[in-house]
Design a protein around this motif. Structure first.
Motif, PDB file in Angstrom:
ATOM      1  N   ARG A  36      10.348  92.867  53.422  1.00 53.84           N
ATOM      2  CA  ARG A  36      10.454  92.369  52.048  1.00 53.84           C
ATOM      3  C   ARG A  36       9.706  91.051  51.962  1.00 53.84           C
ATOM      4  NH1 ARG A  36      15.540  93.932  53.516  1.00 53.84           N
ATOM      5  NH2 ARG A  36      16.540  95.495  52.212  1.00 53.84           N
ATOM      6  N   ALA A  38       9.267  87.668  48.893  1.00 55.27           N
ATOM      7  CA  ALA A  38       9.697  87.171  47.592  1.00 55.27           C
ATOM      8  C   ALA A  38       9.345  85.699  47.473  1.00 55.27           C
ATOM      9  CB  ALA A  38      11.201  87.363  47.416  1.00 55.27           C
ATOM     10  N   LYS A  67       7.196  88.895  43.722  1.00 55.69           N
ATOM     11  CA  LYS A  67       8.553  89.269  43.356  1.00 55.69           C
ATOM     12  C   LYS A  67       9.465  88.046  43.442  1.00 55.69           C
ATOM     13  CE  LYS A  67       7.829  92.324  46.609  1.00 55.69           C
ATOM     14  NZ  LYS A  67       6.421  92.139  46.584  1.00 55.69           N
TER      15      LYS A  67
END
Length: 151
Positions: A36, A38, A67
């Motif tokens: 992931r 972000a 994100k």
């Protein structure tokens, strides 16, 4: 069978460092690691110089989008790698945190991004080794710091 590790890369805008790190990890580890990325204040798009530099390494970020960092993403990750997000990065007990001190590619051209890209690749390879994840047979063109595009 052990579960696969999950890694979250966080920087301020999720437009450079964390995008490169996540892309390298996904490329090198494949489906052996959940990846992931972000940002605490995500940008509208990934830095074009970052997209170009990663393309030189054989990794396409043309369709990547920044994100927003959520507490759910942190909770779902075994390792959280921060890259200059400061106090905006939530800290939860039981998580492994790493802070990679890296130059910010914001405002730099592709020549300025290449050494950052190569340093990130080295960090990602080291992390994969620590996690016990094999990368054998996966190449990105090397990690040598250079000032010219890769052939």
């Amino acid at each position: 069978m052990p579960t696969k590790p999950s890694v979250l890369f966080v920087c301020v805008h999720n437009a450079g460092r964390s995008q490169m790190a996540a892309a390298f990890l996904a490329h090198l580890a494949g489906d052996r690691v959940e990846v992931r990325s972000a940002g605490s204040a995500p940008a509208d798009q990934v830095n074009p110089a970052v997209v170009e530099a990663m393309g030189e390494a054989g990794i396409d970020l043309a369709h990547a989008r920044p994100k927003v960092l959520t507490t759910d993403a942190v909770h779902a990750s075994d390792v959280v790698v921060t890259m200059g997000c400061g106090d905006a990065c939530p800290v939860f007990p039981g998580k492994r945190y790493l802070d990679w001190s890296l130059a910010d590619p914001a405002g730099q051209d592709v020549r300025g991004v290449r050494p950052i890209r190569d340093e990130i690749e080295r960090h990602v390879r080291d992390l994969l080794t620590e996690l016990g994840v094999e990368t054998e047979g996966v190449e990105t063109g090397g990690v040598e710091t250079e000032t010219e595009p890769r052939a």
